[in-house]
Design a protein around this motif. Structure first.
Motif, PDB file in Angstrom:
ATOM      1  N   TYR A  73       0.902  -1.374   0.003  1.00 14.17           N
ATOM      2  CA  TYR A  73       0.050   0.087  -0.163  1.00 14.17           C
ATOM      3  C   TYR A  73       0.959   1.198  -0.133  1.00 14.17           C
ATOM      4  CZ  TYR A  73      -3.684   3.111   1.207  1.00 14.17           C
ATOM      5  OH  TYR A  73      -4.847   4.119   1.219  1.00 14.17           O
ATOM      6  N   LYS A  74       0.515   2.079  -0.982  1.00 14.77           N
ATOM      7  CA  LYS A  74       1.407   3.320  -0.937  1.00 14.77           C
ATOM      8  C   LYS A  74       2.917   3.150  -1.126  1.00 14.77           C
ATOM      9  CE  LYS A  74      -2.118   6.182  -0.927  1.00 14.77           C
ATOM     10  NZ  LYS A  74      -2.699   7.015   0.149  1.00 14.77           N
TER      11      LYS A  74
ATOM     12  N   ASN B  74     -11.303  15.632   8.991  1.00 13.58           N
ATOM     13  CA  ASN B  74     -11.761  15.014  10.440  1.00 13.58           C
ATOM     14  C   ASN B  74     -10.472  15.318  11.471  1.00 13.58           C
ATOM     15  OD1 ASN B  74     -14.080  13.702  10.074  1.00 13.58           O
ATOM     16  ND2 ASN B  74     -13.103  12.420   8.747  1.00 13.58           N
TER      17      ASN B  74
ATOM     18  N   TYR C 289      -7.987  14.196  14.659  1.00 20.44           N
ATOM     19  CA  TYR C 289      -7.484  12.978  15.170  1.00 20.44           C
ATOM     20  C   TYR C 289      -6.714  13.088  16.374  1.00 20.44           C
ATOM     21  CZ  TYR C 289      -9.310  10.986  10.562  1.00 20.44           C
ATOM     22  OH  TYR C 289     -10.008  10.620   9.610  1.00 20.44           O
TER      23      TYR C 289
ATOM     24  N   PHE D 179      -8.676   2.159  13.364  1.00 19.55           N
ATOM     25  CA  PHE D 179      -8.699   2.305  11.864  1.00 19.55           C
ATOM     26  C   PHE D 179      -7.955   1.025  11.335  1.00 19.55           C
ATOM     27  CE2 PHE D 179      -7.738   6.513  13.454  1.00 19.55           C
ATOM     28  CZ  PHE D 179      -9.242   7.186  13.047  1.00 19.55           C
ATOM     29  N   THR D 180      -8.302   0.808   9.800  1.00 15.03           N
ATOM     30  CA  THR D 180      -7.605  -0.263   9.266  1.00 15.03           C
ATOM     31  C   THR D 180      -6.106   0.067   9.137  1.00 15.03           C
ATOM     32  OG1 THR D 180      -7.878   0.690   7.145  1.00 15.03           O
ATOM     33  CG2 THR D 180      -9.585  -0.470   7.928  1.00 15.03           C
ATOM     34  N   GLN D 181      -5.184  -0.987   8.800  1.00 16.12           N
ATOM     35  CA  GLN D 181      -3.908  -0.612   8.528  1.00 16.12           C
ATOM     36  C   GLN D 181      -3.684   0.257   7.376  1.00 16.12           C
ATOM     37  OE1 GLN D 181      -2.906  -4.963   7.916  1.00 16.12           O
ATOM     38  NE2 GLN D 181      -2.074  -5.108   9.861  1.00 16.12           N
ATOM     39  N   GLU D 182      -4.512   0.071   6.342  1.00 20.40           N
ATOM     40  CA  GLU D 182      -4.181   1.227   5.222  1.00 20.40           C
ATOM     41  C   GLU D 182      -4.483   2.442   5.773  1.00 20.40           C
ATOM     42  OE1 GLU D 182      -6.081  -1.720   5.028  1.00 20.40           O
ATOM     43  OE2 GLU D 182      -5.189  -2.846   3.387  1.00 20.40           O
ATOM     44  N   GLN D 183      -5.718   2.874   6.588  1.00 22.71           N
ATOM     45  CA  GLN D 183      -5.958   4.110   7.039  1.00 22.71           C
ATOM     46  C   GLN D 183      -5.004   4.597   8.184  1.00 22.71           C
ATOM     47  OE1 GLN D 183      -9.825   2.979   8.559  1.00 22.71           O
ATOM     48  NE2 GLN D 183     -10.693   4.487   7.100  1.00 22.71           N
ATOM     49  N   ASP D 184      -4.306   3.838   8.620  1.00 23.11           N
ATOM     50  CA  ASP D 184      -2.929   3.877   9.676  1.00 23.11           C
ATOM     51  C   ASP D 184      -1.967   4.712   8.905  1.00 23.11           C
ATOM     52  OD1 ASP D 184      -4.525   3.285  11.725  1.00 23.11           O
ATOM     53  OD2 ASP D 184      -3.019   1.714  12.417  1.00 23.11           O
TER      54      ASP D 184
ATOM     55  N   ASP E 258      -2.264   5.897   5.827  1.00 17.55           N
ATOM     56  CA  ASP E 258      -2.285   7.280   5.237  1.00 17.55           C
ATOM     57  C   ASP E 258      -2.262   8.443   6.136  1.00 17.55           C
ATOM     58  OD1 ASP E 258      -3.407   6.508   2.759  1.00 17.55           O
ATOM     59  OD2 ASP E 258      -5.528   6.263   3.422  1.00 17.55           O
ATOM     60  N   LEU E 259      -2.570   8.132   7.626  1.00 14.97           N
ATOM     61  CA  LEU E 259      -2.305   9.076   8.642  1.00 14.97           C
ATOM     62  C   LEU E 259      -0.874   9.428   8.915  1.00 14.97           C
ATOM     63  CD1 LEU E 259      -5.420   8.188  11.144  1.00 14.97           C
ATOM     64  CD2 LEU E 259      -4.819  10.333   9.888  1.00 14.97           C
TER      65      LEU E 259
END
Length: 233
Positions: A51-52, A191, A193, A209-214, A216-217
């Motif tokens: 991812y990314k 949002n 956080y 969050f999901t691992q992908e959202q982590d 991203d953050l």
């Protein structure tokens, strides 16, 4: 809550030729020495370009814990045991960045062990946050730990409250000691956080969050941690 450690990669060539589900382990080196009961550590490649731009890895780390006890269901008494830790990790070769999710003790012990056994091949470094720059990017600093006081009776101080960095107590204690971590709120994708960020670039994400959202953050926070040019959403 999940703690992610930002590690600057100097050498990570040990994983260059790994295929998915293959691993690099200390077990081979340990077996050659004949000490088969020694704790084992390993890095397994889960997926390339997960991812990314990050490869997904799993770190397994064993550590001897000195503690007396009795094995469950048995009469055997032990004075030490091997503690197992499994940690998710993500490596981006373009950024030369390794993210490890885990507690500080396990992460540091794993790094120390792998650098000792796999050099060259594995070398990472921690670096420091510029807190004044970081504070400018936050919506609210609502907590902080300060330590390093030149006072035998005072080792550390925790301060909490909205915009605590604007208080007289914060200024007074910061002048006498040093900031080791901040609790803050940061806006991302419309949002807000909550995070705890330590001086050595460990980020604690407090929401689920999901691992992908982590990821991203964490990528959004990276310029703030490294004092890079910030991009607006």
């Amino acid at each position: 809550m999940r703690s992610y450690h930002f590690l600057d990669v100097k050498d990570f060539s040990i994983i260059e030729n790994l295929e998915a589900e293959e691993e690099i382990s200390t077990e081979q080196q340990i077996s050659l020495s004949g000490m088969v009961d020694d704790p084992i550590s390993s890095i397994k490649l889960i997926k390339r370009d997960y991812y990314k731009g990050f490869d997904k890895l799993n770190i397994h780390h064993e550590k001897v814990k000195k503690k007396k006890g009795r094995a469950y269901g048995e009469d055997a008494v032990f004075n030490s045991f091997i503690e197992n830790n499994d940690m998710s990790a993500y490596y981006n070769d373009d950024l030369k960045l390794l993210l490890i999710e885990g507690n500080k003790g396990s992460v540091n012990d794993f790094i120390k062990k792998f650098e000792k056994i796999f050099t060259p091949g594995f070398r990472v470094e921690r670096s420091s946050v510029d807190f004044p720059f970081l504070i400018q990017q936050t919506q609210n600093v609502w907590g902080g730990w300060l330590n390093g006081f030149n006072d035998g009776n005072l080792k550390s101080v925790a301060l909490y409250g909205d915009h605590v960095n604007l208080s007289e107590d914060y200024d007074r204690f910061k002048a006498a000691g040093k900031l080791s971590s901040l609790n803050c709120s940061i806006a991302f994708a419309k949002n807000t956080y909550d995070f705890m960020i330590t001086a050595n670039r460990t980020v604690v994400i407090m929401q689920s969050f999901t691992q992908e959202q982590d990821i991203d953050l964490l990528l959004f926070l990276k310029p703030m941690l490294y004092k890079e040019t910030l991009q607006t959403n």
